[in-house]
Motif scaffolding. Structure first.
Motif, PDB file in Angstrom:
ATOM      1  N   PRO A 268      26.727  -7.011 -35.548  1.00 34.63           N
ATOM      2  CA  PRO A 268      25.419  -6.674 -36.119  1.00 34.63           C
ATOM      3  C   PRO A 268      25.006  -5.255 -35.722  1.00 34.63           C
ATOM      4  O   PRO A 268      25.243  -4.826 -34.591  1.00 34.63           O
ATOM      5  CB  PRO A 268      24.484  -7.715 -35.485  1.00 34.63           C
ATOM      6  N   ARG A 269      24.407  -4.546 -36.662  1.00 31.99           N
ATOM      7  CA  ARG A 269      24.018  -3.157 -36.388  1.00 31.99           C
ATOM      8  C   ARG A 269      22.886  -3.072 -35.363  1.00 31.99           C
ATOM      9  O   ARG A 269      22.802  -2.133 -34.591  1.00 31.99           O
ATOM     10  CB  ARG A 269      23.603  -2.456 -37.682  1.00 31.99           C
ATOM     11  N   ASN A 270      22.013  -4.071 -35.371  1.00 32.52           N
ATOM     12  CA  ASN A 270      20.858  -4.062 -34.484  1.00 32.52           C
ATOM     13  C   ASN A 270      21.187  -4.786 -33.177  1.00 32.52           C
ATOM     14  O   ASN A 270      21.643  -5.928 -33.194  1.00 32.52           O
ATOM     15  CB  ASN A 270      19.677  -4.741 -35.177  1.00 32.52           C
ATOM     16  N   PHE A 271      20.966  -4.118 -32.054  1.00 33.83           N
ATOM     17  CA  PHE A 271      21.203  -4.746 -30.763  1.00 33.83           C
ATOM     18  C   PHE A 271      20.131  -5.774 -30.411  1.00 33.83           C
ATOM     19  O   PHE A 271      20.286  -6.545 -29.479  1.00 33.83           O
ATOM     20  CB  PHE A 271      21.257  -3.687 -29.652  1.00 33.83           C
ATOM     21  N   GLY A 272      19.039  -5.790 -31.166  1.00 38.01           N
ATOM     22  CA  GLY A 272      17.967  -6.719 -30.872  1.00 38.01           C
ATOM     23  C   GLY A 272      17.068  -6.203 -29.756  1.00 38.01           C
ATOM     24  O   GLY A 272      17.112  -5.038 -29.357  1.00 38.01           O
ATOM     25  N   MET A 273      16.240  -7.089 -29.227  1.00 39.10           N
ATOM     26  CA  MET A 273      15.307  -6.730 -28.172  1.00 39.10           C
ATOM     27  C   MET A 273      16.043  -6.533 -26.853  1.00 39.10           C
ATOM     28  O   MET A 273      16.767  -7.408 -26.396  1.00 39.10           O
ATOM     29  CB  MET A 273      14.248  -7.829 -28.014  1.00 39.10           C
ATOM     30  N   LEU A 274      15.856  -5.366 -26.245  1.00 37.08           N
ATOM     31  CA  LEU A 274      16.488  -5.112 -24.949  1.00 37.08           C
ATOM     32  C   LEU A 274      15.711  -5.820 -23.844  1.00 37.08           C
ATOM     33  O   LEU A 274      14.489  -5.965 -23.923  1.00 37.08           O
ATOM     34  CB  LEU A 274      16.526  -3.608 -24.667  1.00 37.08           C
ATOM     35  N   PRO A 275      16.421  -6.273 -22.812  1.00 38.27           N
ATOM     36  CA  PRO A 275      15.714  -6.937 -21.706  1.00 38.27           C
ATOM     37  C   PRO A 275      14.787  -5.964 -20.983  1.00 38.27           C
ATOM     38  O   PRO A 275      15.109  -4.784 -20.814  1.00 38.27           O
ATOM     39  CB  PRO A 275      16.850  -7.413 -20.803  1.00 38.27           C
ATOM     40  N   GLY A 276      13.625  -6.471 -20.557  1.00 44.11           N
ATOM     41  CA  GLY A 276      12.697  -5.636 -19.805  1.00 44.11           C
ATOM     42  C   GLY A 276      13.239  -5.285 -18.434  1.00 44.11           C
ATOM     43  O   GLY A 276      14.193  -5.902 -17.941  1.00 44.11           O
ATOM     44  N   ASP A 277      12.631  -4.291 -17.813  1.00 48.56           N
ATOM     45  CA  ASP A 277      13.121  -3.818 -16.514  1.00 48.56           C
ATOM     46  C   ASP A 277      13.039  -4.883 -15.423  1.00 48.56           C
ATOM     47  O   ASP A 277      13.786  -4.816 -14.437  1.00 48.56           O
ATOM     48  CB  ASP A 277      12.320  -2.584 -16.077  1.00 48.56           C
TER      49      ASP A 277
END
Length: 406
Positions: A268-277
């Protein structure tokens, strides 16, 4: 780019360069079978690659430059054609505008004429004889198709390509070469719509698992030669024997062949939501992200994380973090240097501990002596595909993802 030169006699140049090309490949041990040597010398690769792009030496983002007879002259063009080099003929699944070709940056190659030595390696692995029937997945420019037509007879060759424009150009090239195999436009992961199974199946694009249609359309005792890929890296070239139309098994015969992923199986081109810090739990790890880029450890990591992708990103404090994200279940691992800068720490979250999986299978691999990819094998069944180490029954094994529509 090479400066254009006065035109030279094409036929004379080809007559000189093709035997030289075959001689180089033979001297380097890349072209050993006399039948395939005759095919490489007999097939005019320049008819399949009248126009192409090659990567330049410019620093930064990879820049591809156009290469045609008109732009650079006959001799430089032909010398590039008759070299052991992959020639790019399409980017991002779109046809190129050759009316005014310009350098291309930041694009993804999606069709090419693959490095001839790799093509010949795969063809040789088919163990084919005169008259052997074969299905090829990934027609591309038609060059590998033409080699099989020369060696096996065009009536015995079926080639499947997902892109209608690519197929049309390959058909024209094959016609110029004097061959008329059966060409099919469609999703090769669903087969070639064969009435009679082929004796051999070959795929010149990477797949995440062997499509069941390929097993079904290869006769019992026949061979499948294909490249397994993941979203992190290539796994390797595998050769399978179809046992009874419902099972196939075999071993990896080479590592890291550079084939493009089948379009239907691209990440998929979109990595989606990145995990917060603050997401996930932090711990020390003995392994940094460099193992993902190493040939053998990267092979094991890809097996351990079949749905993962990775990228680097600079944090607010200037440190580089490596993100590993699982597209199937939203698990993640974020790798960074520890406080002393001498070791590594990982922050993991989600239903699966991604990096713990990598550590576990790396330990098994190291315990077995850290073997190369050719120590691994593969078993294909209707509801399960596994890669295993040393022994299909008792050795460590990894399940491959089963892709919809395959």
């Amino acid at each position: 780019m090479t400066e254009a030169r006065p035109d030279l006699d094409l036929d004379e140049m080809v007559a000189e360069l093709r035997p030289e090309f075959v001689g180089r490949l033979t001297a380097e041990g890349k072209l050993n079978a006399p039948e395939w040597r005759a095919a490489v010398e007999g097939v005019p690769r320049h008819e399949c690659t009248p126009r192409f792009y090659v990567p330049s030496d410019a620093p930064g983002i990879t820049t591809y430059v156009p290469f045609t007879r008109e732009l650079v002259g006959t001799e430089p063009w032909l010398r590039r054609v008759y070299s052991d080099e992959t020639l790019i003929t399409q980017f991002d699944g779109r046809d190129l505008d050759w009316s005014d070709p310009q350098p291309i940056r930041g694009a993804t190659p999606t069709s090419s004429s693959t490095m001839p030595s790799l093509v010949v390696q795969m063809l040789d692995a088919l163990n084919a004889d005169d008259g052997t029937t074969v299905t090829e997945y990934g027609t591309g420019t038609g060059y590998s198709t033409a080699l099989m037509c020369h060696r096996l007879g065009a009536a015995n060759v079926t080639s499947v390509e997902t892109d209608p424009g690519v197929t049309a150009r390959a058909r024209d090239a094959l016609d110029r070469c004097g061959y008329a195999p059966r060409l099919v436009v469609g999703n090769g992961l669903t087969g070639a719509d064969r009435r009679v199974p082929a004796e051999r199946t070959i795929a010149t694009m990477g797949v995440r698992g062997i499509p069941w249609a390929w097993v079904r359309e290869t006769e019992p005792g026949g061979l499948i030669v294909a490249t397994l890929r993941g979203w992190l890296r290539s796994l390797g070239l595998v050769r399978l024997t179809v046992e009874d139309g419902r099972h196939a098994t075999g071993r990896f015969i080479a590592a890291d062949p550079a084939f493009m992923m089948a379009r239907q199986q691209e990440a998929p081109r979109n990595f989606g939501m990145l995990p917060g810090d603050d997401a996930g739990k932090v711990r020390e790890t003995p392994h940094g992200p460099g193992l993902l880029r190493m040939p053998d450890s990267g092979f094991v990591a890809q097996l351990a994380m079949p749905n993962a992708r990775t990228f680097d990103m600079t944090a607010d404090d200037g440190t580089v973090q490596t993100y590993v994200l699982d597209a199937a279940n939203d698990s993640f691992a974020v790798l960074s240097r520890d406080g002393a800068g001498t070791g590594w720490k990982v922050r993991e979250g989600g239903p699966v501990s991604l990096w713990a999986e990598v550590e576990h299978f790396l330990a098994l691999w190291h315990a077995a002596g850290s073997p190369a990819a050719t120590a691994f094998g593969m078993s294909v069944e209707p509801d399960c595909q596994r890669v295993w180490l040393d022994d299909p029954e008792d050795g460590p094994s990894w399940r491959l993802p089963v892709m919809p529509g395959a």
